[in-house]
Design an enzyme around this catalytic site. Structure first.
Site, PDB file in Angstrom:
ATOM      1  N   ARG A 325       0.804  -1.228   0.000  1.00 20.15           N
ATOM      2  CA  ARG A 325       0.000   0.000   0.000  1.00 20.15           C
ATOM      3  C   ARG A 325       0.843   1.287   0.000  1.00 20.15           C
ATOM      4  O   ARG A 325       0.562   2.194  -0.787  1.00 20.15           O
ATOM      5  CB  ARG A 325      -1.008   0.005   1.158  1.00 20.15           C
ATOM      6  CG  ARG A 325      -2.022  -1.148   1.060  1.00 20.15           C
ATOM      7  CD  ARG A 325      -3.156  -1.002   2.039  1.00 20.15           C
ATOM      8  NE  ARG A 325      -3.956   0.171   1.753  1.00 20.15           N
ATOM      9  CZ  ARG A 325      -3.872   1.326   2.367  1.00 20.15           C
ATOM     10  NH1 ARG A 325      -3.057   1.491   3.380  1.00 20.15           N
ATOM     11  NH2 ARG A 325      -4.610   2.336   1.994  1.00 20.15           N
ATOM     12  N   CYS A 356      14.699  -4.987  -3.603  1.00 24.26           N
ATOM     13  CA  CYS A 356      15.672  -4.287  -4.432  1.00 24.26           C
ATOM     14  C   CYS A 356      15.001  -3.191  -5.254  1.00 24.26           C
ATOM     15  O   CYS A 356      14.954  -3.289  -6.481  1.00 24.26           O
ATOM     16  CB  CYS A 356      16.365  -5.317  -5.320  1.00 24.26           C
ATOM     17  SG  CYS A 356      17.588  -4.618  -6.386  1.00 24.26           S
TER      18      CYS A 356
END
Ligand SMILES: *Cc1c(COP(=O)(O)O)cnc(C)c1O
Length: 433
Positions: A325, A356
């Site tokens: 979110r 990453c």
């Protein structure tokens, strides 16, 4: 900070129900989703009671996509809830959780033939989203010689104050049929041999913190209800969708989230008056997802390292793989250091995940106590669109979910393993030795 009812602070630790979250982190490991079942039950009863003050014929359909764990669905089914399902997977979860077919509504703007077929075969009502879909459903029911009850998803064309990605009832939305085209759709449905139009449906958006749009939508829907009734449709339900928001900001300048009582006070009189005027008595359906489960859950994550560079980064073991979110909607979630829950704020730091990606930030620039490696950070209000939107990105197995009830705490979903993640991999022949 005003905590959600599902949480408390006792002797410096964050508690969920009567259970110390720090102990849960030790026992089950991190990352870990923890849901307070009693809070979910309380929410359900409160929402239903608020509506039933005005009319008896009320049905709550839990929006399964908020968290489709069948255990949680069972919790709600036992309270009498039905569900709004958006896929065959959610349909299965709802049935597995014990929800009766007549309390389910199959939704979606892009259903497959298999979706429609399954809904007909299980005797589930369908919210039809286009005339094309109606014609496909007509063909399927003729082939199966099975009846189906439907409603149409109506686009009430209302601007709602929320994030554009979750405003679903605005004019240019992909969802629903515009009100000016809806009567023709009902006429066509009335002429179908096995299809009976019995309902109407809308859903204007999510995380709405004002009441007025719901009352306006109700007015638009009931106007259509009157017209549709004149066509000869016997309305069994009018479904007003979900969307009631929760107060994600809990610190300074907290969100003022409307309550179910305020929702009912604004919407039900419009509904009751319009029903009376049209001489109809359909059931009042509503589909809360976020409001039902959002505040019930925290995501516990452990601090891997603290990096002090141009700013302070608290690197934790949960990222947008588990809670997307913040990255997807710029959402705010409060964070608490669970093992230092009443310690004073000493630093300003950004809580970042292990993924990453630069955007893998759970909470930016927060005032927190002095935080070190091994501390447990709790991300609040993670019950809706948390686990449900998680992924295995970066080849990270999903974490477990624990259900707390009073002083009991047990798994409601185990952790994924590497084997779970790769179970679907197939080596083409030229890759086999
Ligand atoms: C997502 C959705 C809901 C639930 O929305 P919340 O904001 O979580 O209450 C209800 N109905 C439909 C059709 C939805 O798509």
């Amino acid at each position: 900070m005003k905590l959600p009812e599902s949480l408390a602070i006792k002797s410096g630790h964050l508690y969920c129900g009567d259970v110390d979250t720090v102990q849960l982190a030790e026992k089950f490991g991190t990352p870990l989703y923890i849901t307070n079942e009693r809070h979910v039950i309380k929410n359900y009863r409160r929402f239903e009671a608020a509506l039933k003050k005005y009319v008896d014929n009320v049905q709550l359909l839990y929006a399964a996509k908020a968290n489709e764990n069948p255990v949680l669905i069972q919790t709600l089914a036992r309270e009498g809830a039905g569900a709004d399902v958006f896929s065959l997977g959610e349909l299965r979860a709802a049935l597995e959780g014990g929800m009766p077919a007549d309390k389910l509504l199959f939704n979606g703007s892009s259903k497959t033939q298999a979706d429609l077929r399954a809904a007909v075969e299980h005797g589930i009502k369908i919210s039809v989203d286009s005339v094309d879909e109606l014609r496909q459903l007509d063909a399927i029911t003729q082939e199966l010689k099975k009846p189906v009850k439907i409603g149409f998803r109506i686009n009430p064309e209302i601007n709602v104050p929320t994030h554009p990605k979750i405003a679903t009832g605005i004019k240019n939305s992909k969802f629903g049929i515009p009100a000016e085209m809806i009567l023709d759709a009902y006429k066509e449905a009335l002429a179908c041999k096995y299809i009976t139009p019995v309902g109407m449906h809308c859903h204007i958006g999510s995380q709405i913190l004002e009441i007025e749009p719901f009352a306006i939508a109700c007015g638009v829907m009931m106007k259509v209800a009157k017209e549709v009734t004149k066509l000869g449709v016997k309305l069994e339900f009018v479904d007003f969708g979900g969307g009631l928001g929760i107060p994600y900001h809990r610190g300074e300048n907290p969100d003022k989230a409307p309550t179910p009582e305020e929702y009912a006070a604004a919407v039900m009189p419009v509904f009751v008056a319009a029903c009376k005027e049209a001489g109809i008595s359909p059931a009042f359906w509503v589909e809360p997802g976020r409001w039902m489960v959002g505040e019930s859950t925290v995501l516990l994550t452990k601090v891997n390292s603290v990096k002090r560079v141009h700013k302070t980064f608290i690197n934790v073991d949960a990222g947008f793989n588990l809670l997307i979110r913040p990255a997807m909607y710029d959402s705010w979630h409060e964070v608490i250091v669970a093992n230092k829950a009443d310690a004073p704020a000493k630093i300003t730091a950004t809580v970042t995940g292990p993924i990453c990606e630069t955007g893998d930030i759970l909470a930016a620039d927060r005032n927190l106590p002095e935080t070190v490696t091994g501390d447990i950070v709790a991300v609040l209000d993670a019950g809706a669109y948390g686990y449900a939107m998680s992924s295995q990105y970066n080849s990270r197995p999903r974490c477990p979910e624990v259900l707390v009830n009073g002083d009991k705490a047990e798994l409601m979903r185990r952790a994924e393993t590497y084997e779970d993640m790769t179970a679907t991999v197939v080596y083409p022949s030229w890759h086999r030795k």
